[in-house]
Design a protein around this motif. Structure first.
Motif, PDB file in Angstrom:
ATOM      1  N   UNK A 111       0.840  -1.202   0.000  1.00  0.00           N
ATOM      2  CA  UNK A 111       0.000   0.000   0.000  1.00  0.00           C
ATOM      3  C   UNK A 111       0.878   1.256   0.000  1.00  0.00           C
ATOM      4  N   UNK A 112       1.877   1.290   0.868  1.00  0.00           N
ATOM      5  CA  UNK A 112       2.781   2.448   0.899  1.00  0.00           C
ATOM      6  C   UNK A 112       3.477   2.619  -0.441  1.00  0.00           C
ATOM      7  N   UNK A 113       3.904   1.495  -1.021  1.00  0.00           N
ATOM      8  CA  UNK A 113       4.594   1.566  -2.307  1.00  0.00           C
ATOM      9  C   UNK A 113       3.662   2.142  -3.373  1.00  0.00           C
ATOM     10  N   UNK A 114       2.402   1.689  -3.371  1.00  0.00           N
ATOM     11  CA  UNK A 114       1.452   2.182  -4.379  1.00  0.00           C
ATOM     12  C   UNK A 114       1.214   3.681  -4.204  1.00  0.00           C
ATOM     13  N   UNK A 115       1.044   4.105  -2.949  1.00  0.00           N
ATOM     14  CA  UNK A 115       0.820   5.531  -2.704  1.00  0.00           C
ATOM     15  C   UNK A 115       2.034   6.339  -3.163  1.00  0.00           C
ATOM     16  N   UNK A 116       3.224   5.785  -2.921  1.00  0.00           N
ATOM     17  CA  UNK A 116       4.437   6.480  -3.335  1.00  0.00           C
ATOM     18  C   UNK A 116       4.509   6.587  -4.862  1.00  0.00           C
ATOM     19  N   UNK A 117       4.160   5.502  -5.529  1.00  0.00           N
ATOM     20  CA  UNK A 117       4.191   5.512  -6.997  1.00  0.00           C
ATOM     21  C   UNK A 117       3.204   6.549  -7.546  1.00  0.00           C
ATOM     22  N   UNK A 118       2.024   6.623  -6.922  1.00  0.00           N
ATOM     23  CA  UNK A 118       1.038   7.615  -7.364  1.00  0.00           C
ATOM     24  C   UNK A 118       1.618   9.019  -7.230  1.00  0.00           C
ATOM     25  N   UNK A 119       2.284   9.238  -6.099  1.00  0.00           N
ATOM     26  CA  UNK A 119       2.888  10.536  -5.828  1.00  0.00           C
ATOM     27  C   UNK A 119       3.903  10.884  -6.911  1.00  0.00           C
ATOM     28  N   UNK A 120       4.783   9.937  -7.200  1.00  0.00           N
ATOM     29  CA  UNK A 120       5.823  10.172  -8.203  1.00  0.00           C
ATOM     30  C   UNK A 120       5.192  10.369  -9.580  1.00  0.00           C
ATOM     31  N   UNK A 121       4.229   9.493  -9.892  1.00  0.00           N
ATOM     32  CA  UNK A 121       3.547   9.566 -11.185  1.00  0.00           C
ATOM     33  C   UNK A 121       2.877  10.922 -11.368  1.00  0.00           C
ATOM     34  N   UNK A 122       2.103  11.335 -10.362  1.00  0.00           N
ATOM     35  CA  UNK A 122       1.360  12.581 -10.475  1.00  0.00           C
ATOM     36  C   UNK A 122       2.299  13.752 -10.732  1.00  0.00           C
ATOM     37  N   UNK A 123       3.398  13.794  -9.975  1.00  0.00           N
ATOM     38  CA  UNK A 123       4.271  14.948 -10.087  1.00  0.00           C
ATOM     39  C   UNK A 123       5.107  14.926 -11.355  1.00  0.00           C
ATOM     40  N   UNK A 124       5.619  13.756 -11.705  1.00  0.00           N
ATOM     41  CA  UNK A 124       6.483  13.739 -12.883  1.00  0.00           C
ATOM     42  C   UNK A 124       5.645  13.891 -14.152  1.00  0.00           C
ATOM     43  N   UNK A 125       4.468  13.250 -14.167  1.00  0.00           N
ATOM     44  CA  UNK A 125       3.659  13.333 -15.382  1.00  0.00           C
ATOM     45  C   UNK A 125       3.103  14.734 -15.584  1.00  0.00           C
TER      46      UNK A 125
END
Lengths: 799, 81
Positions: free
Chosen positions: A305-319
């Protein structure tokens, strides 16, 4: 009722079904993009209406909220019920998940009891078959007594047949035929007693079948109990029957009537499904169960769950980085156009600094928010969001919240960079008003995207070595503040029992791109609409506050006088006389200095000065050498050095006058007046009037804090929009230190929600709670900041 | 013959099967659990528990339902001894 009238124009159908039955997919499959979103009158429940023309007939499709039942205990169910009896659609299409028939039919049975013409759309027959569940839809249709159309909405299978059936049933123009279901002798008997009483009474309209109302009396339905109060003698009569039945059932069966009613409904359903559902395999672990063994595993689950939330964070900002840049560039361009088209003055200032900067600042976030919503839509549509709520419920419950609150907290900035506006809307999934309002009140504490620039400037200036770590701590702190504030609110103003956490874990599903895009678009559009209109208004108000009444004529003249005096004394100085003799010469020096220093900074070729400027050029060189502390004795004589020093002093003095003028201009505005008045309160926190003005501006949108600080601390010649340069200025300002900066960071995190959020809170609750939210957050922010400031000072950090 | 006994749903172990014999919850909880299909004579199987051992996930009527332990206390289940 008006059945015949509506028949002539168009067919109105209500789309209903359990949550996760694929209702939205069916709605999209039927209506495509032609849909409107509104609210049901008086409530915040969303009403989606779509249109389709099938075989020449116009069909209006109203999407009812997804519900499991038709009680009066949740807003959605009341809305669905009221719509059906008040608006009298021609028929209802109930979307039923074929792989989960029993529970889905529980709602269908209640429609049958209500009597409205009903079509069952047996959805996801493919999923059911892959699990070894085969539903004999003809047999189901015979036994249940309604048309049944098997469909697979995801791939549009069966949609045309469903619409054919809709036309067919609507053509018949069926009347309402309430079905009578047996609830056992005790209940049936009292229904028989209550029904004629209701039938003969005048306080009831004829919209609901009397037996339905009688049943609701026994279930203790709050809506009907309200109605009964209008005729006390009648109410008492019915109440006596209900009490008698209830006592009898409790004595003999140790159950309440409600339980017995549910038991019988399920008994009726099981009787039908036993004959219609054939299972090939004995219930084994299906794919969804297997995924859950991993994703909700006690140890790996939370890590994933933490990993998924982190990926969303990275995805949202980089994209979103590039599109956010485009938006900024677009608004910058717009600003340039406006500046060149409109003559300088109040109008230009209003349109550029007021409207374009204000609205652009908020709309610039649209790409970020869109990507955030896209990621959240994936979590929701795949079924993972329910797992997050399930895993976190135990923790959130301790703080007086609910597993479903997690969604609102994450959207608002739980992983940094969300937005409280959609966060507030996400709290709609909470059924209990107290838990919902508590969630609404604490989501503004999260680190939304607009607070990040404020943090970036202050961290950049005072904690440059720990940027990433500081951001991480701030994320943890915001969670901490939000959760403990919730606990406090739930223990004081919103005291009340915890609501049950009875929630379905829907099977994992691959989200469809169309569904994701529609979800993302709906939410983004709501943000744009609200933010666009409200921010426009507030940008203008803020601009007025920071522009008017402005400096008096005497003030303007006094600064002008100061400049003239400085220039005169510069020109009068014997040291400079050799190079510059009059104002024209000074202007030449200024020009040469500007172009020369710009060229040096950008490593361009230094422009060749014509021969009669050679002397001046050597002076400019001397000035630059002096400024950069690199003295070169060969080129500079003493006289030249003295003149250069004079020029440097002169320019600094002129800049200082400019700064003083700007600051006195700012002080002379409404915002300045407010900022200065507030100093008495904010002095213990270390905030001066400039910070106060910025914070007042932040009420419109938090990112305004940075731009206002920029203006308030601008040094005239430095680009005030550059965060880096603002960081520098704050760092070098004697009033600022790491403690003040940290206090301001925390204050910004906690103080008033932005105006759009306040308006959204009002929409989702009331003005009372929206007002409370402002007051409560201000008080929390002030005292937390005060504690930080005092403790920090006591520890000697404020130096 | 297998011996049967009736225990609270909270006391069931992971993957254990049983048949609901009584739902003693009333009010909001009683209504919610019943409308979700937790009624007498319904077979269930414990699917798992959240990381902090609460709530509990139950397989019932071909779907997965989660409820808190204090809600599961109201549901009596007949299981094999």
């Amino acid at each position: 009722m008006n059945n015949k009238k509506t028949m002539k124009n168009k067919i109105v159908i209500a789309l209903s079904g359990n949550p996760n039955s694929g209702k939205t997919t069916v709605f999209n499959a039927i209506t495509g993009a032609r849909q409107q979103i509104a609210n049901y009158p008086g409530v915040t429940v969303e009403k989606k209406v779509g249109h389709v023309t099938h075989k020449g007939r116009k069909i209006e499709v109203v999407d009812l909220p997804g519900t499991y039942s038709l009680t009066a205990y949740s807003l959605e169910e009341i809305v669905a019920r009221d719509f059906l009896v008040n608006e009298r659609p021609d028929l209802i299409v109930d979307i039923v998940d074929a792989s989960n028939l029993d529970r889905n039919l529980y709602l269908a049975v209640q429609f049958k009891e209500l009597g409205i013409p009903l079509i069952i759309a047996l959805n996801m027959v493919d999923v059911a078959e892959s699990r070894g569940i085969r539903v004999d839809h003809q047999q189901l249709s015979t036994l249940f007594g309604t048309p049944v159309v098997p469909i697979v909405a995801r791939s549009n299978r069966g949609i045309q047949e469903l619409l054919d059936k809709v036309l067919e049933v609507a053509q018949e123009g069926q009347q309402w035929h309430p079905a009578v279901i047996s609830y056992g002798t005790d209940i049936d008997q009292s229904l028989d007693e209550i029904e004629p009483i209701i039938e003969g009474s005048k306080i009831f309209n004829k919209k609901y079948p009397s037996r339905w109302r009688a049943l609701k009396c026994l279930e203790g339905d709050s809506q009907i109990i309200e109605l009964l109060k209008r005729d006390p003698s009648l109410g008492q009569g019915i109440d006596a029957i209900c009490k008698k039945t209830s006592k009898h059932i409790t004595d003999t069966l140790e159950e309440e009537p409600e339980g017995i009613i549910a038991d019988h409904r399920y008994g009726y359903i099981t009787g039908i499904t036993k004959k219609t559902v054939k299972r090939k395999i004995e219930a084994r672990l299906n794919l969804s169960d297997k995924i859950d063994k991993v994703l909700t595993n006690r140890i790996i689950g939370p890590l994933i769950m933490l990993a998924i939330l982190y990926v969303i964070y990275v995805f949202t900002f980089s994209a979103s980085e590039a599109p956010v840049g485009w938006f900024e560039a677009f608004f910058d361009g717009l600003n340039n156009v406006a500046s060149s088209v409109i003559a300088p003055g109040y109008l230009q200032s209003l349109i550029t600094s007021g409207i374009i900067d204000g609205v652009g600042g908020v709309l610039g976030f649209v790409p970020l928010i869109m990507f955030m919503f896209f990621a959240i839509a994936i979590m929701e549509d795949s079924g993972y969001m329910a797992r997050v709520a399930y895993m976190l419920d135990r923790i959130l419950r301790w703080f007086g919240l609910h597993g479903n609150s997690v969604m609102a907290l994450i959207v608002s900035g739980g992983i940094s960079g969300g937005c409280a506006v959609p966060g507030v809307m996400a709290a709609r999934t909470l059924r209990d008003p107290k838990e919902r309002i508590a969630t609404l009140l604490v989501v503004p504490f999260m680190n939304c995207g607009a607070k990040l620039p404020v943090y970036a400037v202050l961290i950049g200036a005072f904690f440059p070595a720990h940027k990433a770590r500081m951001m991480f701590y701030l994320t943890l702190l915001s969670w901490g503040f939000a959760l403990f504030a919730a606990k406090f609110i739930r223990a004081t103003v919103l005291k009340g029992p915890k609501t049950p956490f009875v929630m379905e874990l829907p099977p994992y599903r691959m989200p469809t791109l169309r569904g994701l895009l529609i979800h993302t678009w709906e939410r983004t559009w709501q943000y744009v609409k609200k933010a666009g209109t409200v921010i426009l208004g507030f940008s203008i108000i803020l601009w007025v506050m920071m522009t008017f009444p402005g400096p008096s004529k005497e003030q303007v003249r006094s600064f002008e006088d100061q400049r003239i005096r400085l220039t005169q004394s510069f020109l009068a100085s014997p040291d400079v006389n050799e190079w510059v003799k009059d104002e024209k010469g000074l202007a030449g020096l200024n020009d040469l200095y500007d172009s020369y220093s710009k060229a040096t900074k950008e490593n361009d070729r230094v422009p060749l000065a014509d021969s009669n400027k050679q002397a001046l050029l050597s002076l400019v060189k001397a000035v630059l050498f002096l400024e950069s502390d690199r003295l070169s004795k060969q080129e500079t004589g003493d006289g030249l050095l003295n003149a250069a020093a004079c020029y440097i002093n002169y320019t600094h003095d002129i800049i200082n006058v400019g700064v003083q003028e700007q600051q006195s201009a700012l002080k002379g505005t409404i915002a300045g007046w407010l900022g200065q008045r507030l100093e008495t309160i904010t002095r213990p926190l270390g905030f001066d009037y400039r910070t106060n003005i910025a914070l007042v501006g932040g009420f419109a949108a938090k990112e305004v804090v940075v731009s206002t600080l920029g203006t308030a601390y601008s040094l005239g010649d430095v680009d005030p929009d550059k965060a880096g340069s603002l960081s520098e200025r704050l760092k070098n300002n004697p009033d600022w230190n790491p403690l003040v900066a940290f206090t301001l960071i925390i204050f910004t995190m906690l103080y008033v929600p932005c105006i759009v959020t306040v308006i959204m809170i009002r929409r989702e609750s009331s003005w009372k709670w929206a007002g409370f939210s402002i007051g409560f957050n201000l008080i929390v922010a002030y005292f937390v900041a005060l504690i930080i400031s005092e403790v920090g000072a006591a520890l000697g950090l404020g130096v | 013959m297998d011996m049967k006994k009736i225990i609270k749903m909270r006391e069931m172990s992971n993957n254990q099967k049983g048949v609901i014999k009584k739902v003693s919850a009333s009010g909001d909880i009683g209504r919610r659990v019943r409308e979700m299909g937790l009624v007498q004579e319904t077979p269930i199987q414990i699917q798992g528990r959240a990381p902090l051992k609460d709530p509990v996930a139950v397989k019932i009527r071909d779907y997965v339902l989660t409820l808190r332990n204090n809600e599961a206390d109201h549901i009596m289940v007949e299981v094999d001894e």
